[in-house]
Design a protein around this motif. Structure first.
Motif, PDB file in Angstrom:
ATOM      1  N   GLY A 204      -2.479  22.935  27.675  1.00 48.55           N
ATOM      2  CA  GLY A 204      -1.977  24.568  27.555  1.00 48.55           C
ATOM      3  C   GLY A 204      -1.774  25.149  28.892  1.00 48.55           C
ATOM      4  N   GLU A 205      -2.336  26.420  28.868  1.00 49.65           N
ATOM      5  CA  GLU A 205      -2.618  27.321  30.144  1.00 49.65           C
ATOM      6  C   GLU A 205      -3.721  26.738  30.760  1.00 49.65           C
ATOM      7  N   ILE A 206      -3.654  27.298  32.149  1.00 47.74           N
ATOM      8  CA  ILE A 206      -4.872  26.825  33.104  1.00 47.74           C
ATOM      9  C   ILE A 206      -6.145  27.021  32.658  1.00 47.74           C
ATOM     10  N   TRP A 207      -6.597  28.052  32.268  1.00 43.07           N
ATOM     11  CA  TRP A 207      -7.851  28.429  31.742  1.00 43.07           C
ATOM     12  C   TRP A 207      -8.123  27.436  30.444  1.00 43.07           C
ATOM     13  N   GLN A 208      -7.184  27.268  29.757  1.00 43.99           N
ATOM     14  CA  GLN A 208      -7.502  26.146  28.664  1.00 43.99           C
ATOM     15  C   GLN A 208      -7.846  24.614  29.114  1.00 43.99           C
ATOM     16  N   SER A 209      -6.996  24.587  30.411  1.00 45.25           N
ATOM     17  CA  SER A 209      -7.151  23.083  30.883  1.00 45.25           C
ATOM     18  C   SER A 209      -8.745  23.116  31.431  1.00 45.25           C
ATOM     19  N   ILE A 210      -9.127  24.333  32.240  1.00 48.84           N
ATOM     20  CA  ILE A 210     -10.321  24.231  32.614  1.00 48.84           C
ATOM     21  C   ILE A 210     -11.619  24.075  31.607  1.00 48.84           C
ATOM     22  N   GLU A 211     -11.247  24.779  30.461  1.00 50.33           N
ATOM     23  CA  GLU A 211     -12.189  24.800  29.382  1.00 50.33           C
ATOM     24  C   GLU A 211     -12.519  23.435  29.027  1.00 50.33           C
ATOM     25  N   ALA A 212     -11.186  22.535  28.616  1.00 50.15           N
ATOM     26  CA  ALA A 212     -11.205  21.209  28.113  1.00 50.15           C
ATOM     27  C   ALA A 212     -11.920  20.109  29.267  1.00 50.15           C
ATOM     28  N   LEU A 213     -11.387  20.503  30.699  1.00 53.76           N
ATOM     29  CA  LEU A 213     -12.364  19.829  31.613  1.00 53.76           C
ATOM     30  C   LEU A 213     -13.735  20.212  31.638  1.00 53.76           C
ATOM     31  N   ASP A 214     -14.384  21.271  31.592  1.00 54.61           N
ATOM     32  CA  ASP A 214     -15.748  21.399  31.384  1.00 54.61           C
ATOM     33  C   ASP A 214     -16.460  21.101  30.235  1.00 54.61           C
ATOM     34  N   LYS A 215     -15.827  20.933  29.088  1.00 49.20           N
ATOM     35  CA  LYS A 215     -16.306  20.435  27.686  1.00 49.20           C
ATOM     36  C   LYS A 215     -16.416  19.001  27.969  1.00 49.20           C
TER      37      LYS A 215
END
Length: 296
Positions: A204-215
């Motif tokens: 999805g959006e960049i912030w969603q990619s970051i969240e998926a990466l962190d998780k």
């Protein structure tokens, strides 16, 4: 040599007004559900409280001070190149709430391993990764004031052998229920100013990619698997600044598991936040996570 480390970031990264600070911390702690208490170790963020204070409350809210006599604080070195770990040479750490007493006996034990360097006072006072944990420690340990000590440890860029070495050294202290470990780390630093712009558009959006990466990384930590977490860092190069303190904790847990000491251990993240939601490549953000280790 100065015997006291001054609270050099008070008044900028957080308020230096003791009463105001106490009220702020109390409010954040009141919003945490103690679902993973009493924690033997926590992972907590170390940015300015405006950004991460609320998230930090979800980590510190898992602490029950009743049996705690000693708090180890492992923070990454941001300013000085270190290939190992370093200990303070001071006797007290200032906070706007009250001063924290350094555990000289434990420092002597650790120094006797010949695996630790000593921090210069300038290095000690420049580093925010340890200092940002101190007001929260002072607050949650308030009713034990004068009855507990702290062991600040500055963690450098460790080789895999040193990650295991320090994990082994700290494992005996982690096994002791009177010890608490605070692991200081922020998560993804995203944006051109951090030279890290990984983006998986399928999320999805960049912030969603970051969240998926962190998780993904948080999942490896919850599995308490140092090899899996290290591989994740190699694969994605996520800019988790406390990666080495985290891996030291995971290796300490691994030693206790391998020794079959009868402890049942589980790790759980209780909160996740981002300083802002990135939507375009010119945006930037830092992620924060609060987690706790239970040992039974």
């Amino acid at each position: 040599m100065s015997k006291t480390r001054r609270a050099t970031h008070a008044g900028s990264w957080y308020t230096n007004d003791g009463r105001e600070l106490s009220n702020q911390l109390e409010e954040w702690l009141s919003k945490a559900t103690p679902s993973y208490s009493p924690a033997r170790a926590i992972i907590a963020p170390h940015a300015g409280y405006y950004y991460c204070g609320a998230c930090g409350g979800h980590a510190y809210g898992q602490i029950d001070p009743t049996n705690v006599k000693r708090v180890f604080v492992l923070g990454p070195s941001h300013h000085v190149r270190l290939s190992g770990c370093a200990l303070t040479e001071t006797s007290t750490y200032q906070t706007p709430l009250y001063d924290l007493i350094i555990d000289q006996k434990i420092n002597e034990e650790l120094n006797a391993t010949n695996a630790f360097e000593k921090m210069k006072i300038g290095t000690d006072e420049d580093e925010h990764s340890i200092e940002m944990q101190l007001p929260y420690i002072a607050k949650v340990m308030e009713r034990k004031r004068g009855q507990f000590t702290v062991v600040p440890v500055l963690v450098g860029s460790l080789s895999s052998d040193k990650e295991k070495l320090y994990g082994s050294i700290f494992s005996q202290y982690l096994a002791d229920p009177t010890n608490l470990f605070v692991i200081s780390s922020d998560f993804c630093h995203w944006g051109q100013r951090f030279r890290y712009t990984f983006y998986d558009k399928s999320c999805g959006e960049i912030w969603q990619s970051i969240e998926a990466l962190d998780k993904m990384g948080m999942n490896a930590i919850e599995q308490m698997d140092p090899v899996k977490f290290s591989q994740y860092l190699k694969d994605y190069e996520n800019t988790i600044c406390g990666r080495y303190p985290i891996v030291v904790l995971l290796n300490a847990i691994d030693v206790l598991r391998r020794n079959g000491n009868g402890h049942r251990m589980s790790f759980k993240f209780t909160n996740y936040a981002q300083s802002s939601r990135c939507k375009k490549t010119s945006d930037s953000s830092v992620s924060y996570a609060a987690g706790a280790l239970l040992m039974q």
